[in-house]
Design a protein around this motif. Sequence first.
Motif, PDB file in Angstrom:
ATOM      1  N   SER A  81       0.859  -1.180   0.000  1.00 55.48           N
ATOM      2  CA  SER A  81       0.000   0.000   0.000  1.00 55.48           C
ATOM      3  C   SER A  81       0.893   1.227   0.000  1.00 55.48           C
ATOM      4  N   PRO A  82       0.335   2.397  -0.254  1.00 54.05           N
ATOM      5  CA  PRO A  82       1.147   3.611  -0.198  1.00 54.05           C
ATOM      6  C   PRO A  82       1.772   3.833   1.184  1.00 54.05           C
ATOM      7  N   ASP A  83       1.179   3.250   2.226  1.00 55.49           N
ATOM      8  CA  ASP A  83       1.701   3.405   3.588  1.00 55.49           C
ATOM      9  C   ASP A  83       2.802   2.412   3.924  1.00 55.49           C
ATOM     10  N   GLY A  84       3.085   1.455   3.034  1.00 53.71           N
ATOM     11  CA  GLY A  84       4.126   0.472   3.304  1.00 53.71           C
ATOM     12  C   GLY A  84       3.674  -0.931   2.939  1.00 53.71           C
ATOM     13  N   THR A  85       4.427  -1.916   3.411  1.00 53.81           N
ATOM     14  CA  THR A  85       4.113  -3.307   3.096  1.00 53.81           C
ATOM     15  C   THR A  85       3.915  -4.117   4.368  1.00 53.81           C
ATOM     16  N   HIS A  86       3.109  -5.156   4.234  1.00 51.13           N
ATOM     17  CA  HIS A  86       2.893  -6.137   5.295  1.00 51.13           C
ATOM     18  C   HIS A  86       3.166  -7.499   4.677  1.00 51.13           C
ATOM     19  N   GLU A  87       3.997  -8.289   5.326  1.00 52.29           N
ATOM     20  CA  GLU A  87       4.435  -9.558   4.750  1.00 52.29           C
ATOM     21  C   GLU A  87       4.144 -10.718   5.697  1.00 52.29           C
ATOM     22  N   THR A  88       3.818 -11.865   5.105  1.00 53.97           N
ATOM     23  CA  THR A  88       3.625 -13.094   5.864  1.00 53.97           C
ATOM     24  C   THR A  88       3.959 -14.266   4.951  1.00 53.97           C
ATOM     25  N   ALA A  89       3.865 -15.456   5.505  1.00 57.38           N
ATOM     26  CA  ALA A  89       4.088 -16.668   4.713  1.00 57.38           C
ATOM     27  C   ALA A  89       2.807 -17.480   4.689  1.00 57.38           C
ATOM     28  N   ARG A 130      -2.432  -3.885  -3.078  1.00 57.30           N
ATOM     29  CA  ARG A 130      -2.319  -5.004  -3.998  1.00 57.30           C
ATOM     30  C   ARG A 130      -1.546  -6.097  -3.284  1.00 57.30           C
ATOM     31  N   LEU A 131      -1.766  -7.343  -3.727  1.00 54.97           N
ATOM     32  CA  LEU A 131      -1.085  -8.503  -3.167  1.00 54.97           C
ATOM     33  C   LEU A 131       0.009  -8.966  -4.103  1.00 54.97           C
ATOM     34  N   ARG A 132       1.093  -9.418  -3.535  1.00 56.40           N
ATOM     35  CA  ARG A 132       2.164 -10.041  -4.303  1.00 56.40           C
ATOM     36  C   ARG A 132       2.447 -11.392  -3.673  1.00 56.40           C
ATOM     37  N   CYS A 133       2.481 -12.446  -4.486  1.00 56.63           N
ATOM     38  CA  CYS A 133       2.737 -13.809  -4.013  1.00 56.63           C
ATOM     39  C   CYS A 133       3.952 -14.363  -4.742  1.00 56.63           C
ATOM     40  N   GLU A 134       4.878 -14.916  -3.961  1.00 60.52           N
ATOM     41  CA  GLU A 134       6.092 -15.493  -4.524  1.00 60.52           C
ATOM     42  C   GLU A 134       6.260 -16.898  -3.954  1.00 60.52           C
ATOM     43  N   PRO A 135       6.536 -17.883  -4.799  1.00 60.35           N
ATOM     44  CA  PRO A 135       6.669 -19.259  -4.307  1.00 60.35           C
ATOM     45  C   PRO A 135       7.902 -19.406  -3.417  1.00 60.35           C
ATOM     46  N   GLN A 136       7.804 -20.266  -2.401  1.00 64.51           N
ATOM     47  CA  GLN A 136       8.970 -20.550  -1.571  1.00 64.51           C
ATOM     48  C   GLN A 136       9.766 -21.711  -2.139  1.00 64.51           C
ATOM     49  N   ASP A 137       9.132 -22.533  -2.962  1.00 64.31           N
ATOM     50  CA  ASP A 137       9.806 -23.657  -3.601  1.00 64.31           C
ATOM     51  C   ASP A 137       9.940 -23.365  -5.084  1.00 64.31           C
ATOM     52  N   GLU A 138      11.112 -23.674  -5.643  1.00 62.22           N
ATOM     53  CA  GLU A 138      11.290 -23.484  -7.081  1.00 62.22           C
ATOM     54  C   GLU A 138      10.330 -24.374  -7.849  1.00 62.22           C
ATOM     55  N   GLY A 139       9.784 -23.847  -8.914  1.00 59.66           N
ATOM     56  CA  GLY A 139       8.867 -24.611  -9.747  1.00 59.66           C
ATOM     57  C   GLY A 139       7.437 -24.602  -9.250  1.00 59.66           C
ATOM     58  N   GLY A 140       7.156 -23.902  -8.135  1.00 60.79           N
ATOM     59  CA  GLY A 140       5.802 -23.864  -7.603  1.00 60.79           C
ATOM     60  C   GLY A 140       4.846 -23.120  -8.523  1.00 60.79           C
ATOM     61  N   PHE A 141       5.159 -21.868  -8.822  1.00 62.42           N
ATOM     62  CA  PHE A 141       4.389 -21.040  -9.736  1.00 62.42           C
ATOM     63  C   PHE A 141       5.216 -19.795 -10.007  1.00 62.42           C
ATOM     64  N   ALA A 142       4.872 -19.076 -11.040  1.00 62.23           N
ATOM     65  CA  ALA A 142       5.553 -17.810 -11.322  1.00 62.23           C
ATOM     66  C   ALA A 142       5.065 -16.772 -10.312  1.00 62.23           C
ATOM     67  N   PRO A 143       5.917 -15.840  -9.870  1.00 61.15           N
ATOM     68  CA  PRO A 143       5.441 -14.779  -8.967  1.00 61.15           C
ATOM     69  C   PRO A 143       4.234 -14.075  -9.579  1.00 61.15           C
ATOM     70  N   VAL A 144       3.299 -13.685  -8.713  1.00 58.50           N
ATOM     71  CA  VAL A 144       2.043 -13.079  -9.153  1.00 58.50           C
ATOM     72  C   VAL A 144       1.792 -11.821  -8.334  1.00 58.50           C
ATOM     73  N   ARG A 145       1.234 -10.795  -8.965  1.00 55.99           N
ATOM     74  CA  ARG A 145       0.792  -9.606  -8.244  1.00 55.99           C
ATOM     75  C   ARG A 145      -0.602  -9.241  -8.738  1.00 55.99           C
ATOM     76  N   THR A 146      -1.440  -8.805  -7.812  1.00 59.15           N
ATOM     77  CA  THR A 146      -2.804  -8.427  -8.174  1.00 59.15           C
ATOM     78  C   THR A 146      -2.815  -6.987  -8.670  1.00 59.15           C
ATOM     79  N   GLU A 147      -3.938  -6.624  -9.252  1.00 54.50           N
ATOM     80  CA  GLU A 147      -4.182  -5.215  -9.554  1.00 54.50           C
ATOM     81  C   GLU A 147      -4.426  -4.483  -8.239  1.00 54.50           C
TER      82      GLU A 147
END
Length: 130
Positions: free
Chosen positions: A83-91, A109-126
């Motif tokens: 968000s414009p106010d910063g980021t919040h992260e979790t697993a 907006r949400l950003r998702c990154e796999p912790q294991d290789e080959g899981g999925f390509a990183p994704v970000r929402t609108e």
Amino acid sequence: MPPTVPAATRASLAWRDLDAAPAEPVQDSVASRLIAVRGGGPRLLTFLGGSLTIDVQVTTRAGMVEVVGELAPALSARVVVESPDGTHETAADPQGRFKITGVTPGPVRLRCEPQDEGGFAPVRTEWVQL
């Protein structure tokens, strides 16, 4: 031009993530007439990006936003709310579930990154207004 416009433009470009696949909103309970008739309750959103589906439930409590979600397919991942106010992260756990609290209402907006290789390509929402 107001002096804040160039600064806002530079800040918006810093949010770009060219390596992440865009996730489009495919469902939003705010747009549902049934929810509007019944009144309040949590907001339910679904995003689809590449091979990943992100389902989230958004609840406002004491002026702050809580985001509870699930990834499908169920995989461990790093989940970030920006968000414009910063980021919040979790697993997300191995079942794809995650929870983030203390988000300031406004555009996010949400950003998702796999912790294991080959899981999925990183994704970000609108960006969505919460």
